[in-house]
Motif scaffolding. Structure first.
Motif, short mmCIF file in Angstrom:
data_model
loop_
_atom_site.label_atom_id
_atom_site.label_comp_id
_atom_site.label_asym_id
_atom_site.label_seq_id
_atom_site.Cartn_x
_atom_site.Cartn_y
_atom_site.Cartn_z
N GLN A 94 0.86 -1.18 0.00
CA GLN A 94 0.00 0.00 0.00
C GLN A 94 0.89 1.23 0.00
O GLN A 94 2.00 1.20 0.52
CB GLN A 94 -0.88 0.00 1.26
N ALA A 95 0.42 2.32 -0.59
CA ALA A 95 1.17 3.57 -0.56
C ALA A 95 0.94 4.24 0.80
O ALA A 95 -0.17 4.22 1.33
CB ALA A 95 0.71 4.50 -1.68
N PHE A 96 2.00 4.78 1.36
CA PHE A 96 1.90 5.44 2.68
C PHE A 96 2.30 6.89 2.55
O PHE A 96 3.25 7.23 1.84
CB PHE A 96 2.83 4.76 3.69
N ARG A 97 1.60 7.75 3.26
CA ARG A 97 1.96 9.17 3.28
C ARG A 97 3.12 9.43 4.22
O ARG A 97 3.81 10.43 4.08
CB ARG A 97 0.76 10.01 3.71
N GLY A 98 3.32 8.55 5.19
CA GLY A 98 4.40 8.76 6.15
C GLY A 98 4.50 7.61 7.12
O GLY A 98 3.75 6.62 7.02
N PRO A 99 5.41 7.70 8.08
CA PRO A 99 5.66 6.60 9.01
C PRO A 99 4.47 6.24 9.90
O PRO A 99 4.25 5.06 10.16
CB PRO A 99 6.84 7.07 9.84
#
Length: 189
Positions: A94-99
């Motif tokens: 999945q694409a993540f915006r951040g940690p």
């Protein structure tokens, strides 16, 4: 998938495919985790040296190993997130915006076990690495202190009794050396 034959070819391929930002993907998380790791490792090592019923090199190695094991237990979720953020976006689950979004996804999808993937190998390898690291660190401190006193025997350089005869940290050594030489030393630089 084409194999890349050189570092330059890999560099240009990444820039064309993902842009220059690909080289900095996930950088904030490793910087934060490495800072946290170092603070924990040195703090836990100092505390272990005070509490373990050992002395000499055995104490140095054992306290480093214990600090490494505890740190891995605490920071494995940070490393799992770091690795997942460094995977190219096209290859991620999945694409993540951040940690934080990445950690939340792992928690929802895999539970706490997902955040601790790889803990067992880390608990085997890292205590050994940190034991070696701290004995090397202690030997380097001893060698440095020997060089300092050999260069100027009038300098008063000793050991820190609270840390079971551990050589002093550089800041403490320079403060004591400045005081012995009759000068003032401002630890802020």
């Amino acid at each position: 998938r084409a194999l890349l034959s050189s570092t330059i070819q890999c560099f240009t391929h990444m820039v064309k495919r993902e842009g220059v930002g690909a080289f900095y993907r996930g950088l904030s998380w490793p910087l934060l985790s490495k800072s946290l790791e170092q603070a924990l490792i040195f703090g836990l090592n100092t505390e272990a040296r005070r509490r373990l019923p050992l002395s000499g090199e055995a104490l140095v190695v054992a306290s480093g190993a214990l600090a490494g094991a505890v740190t891995m237990g605490l920071l494995t979720p940070v490393y799992v997130v770091k690795v997942q953020l460094q995977i190219p976006p096209a290859e991620r689950v999945q694409a993540f915006r951040g940690p934080l979004q990445c950690a939340a996804f792992n928690l929802r999808a895999y539970g706490v076990r997902g955040l601790y993937a790889g803990l067992l190998p880390s608990l085997i390898a890292n205590p050994i690495c940190f034991g070696v690291r701290f004995i090397t660190y202690a030997k380097c401190q001893e060698a440095t202190l020997s060089l300092i006193t050999a260069t100027d025997p009038t300098l008063k350089v000793g050991v820190n009794a609270e840390a079971k005869e551990e050589p002093m940290h550089a800041g403490a050594a320079s403060t004591e050396a400045a005081a012995a030489a009759g000068g003032d030393h401002d630890p802020r630089g």
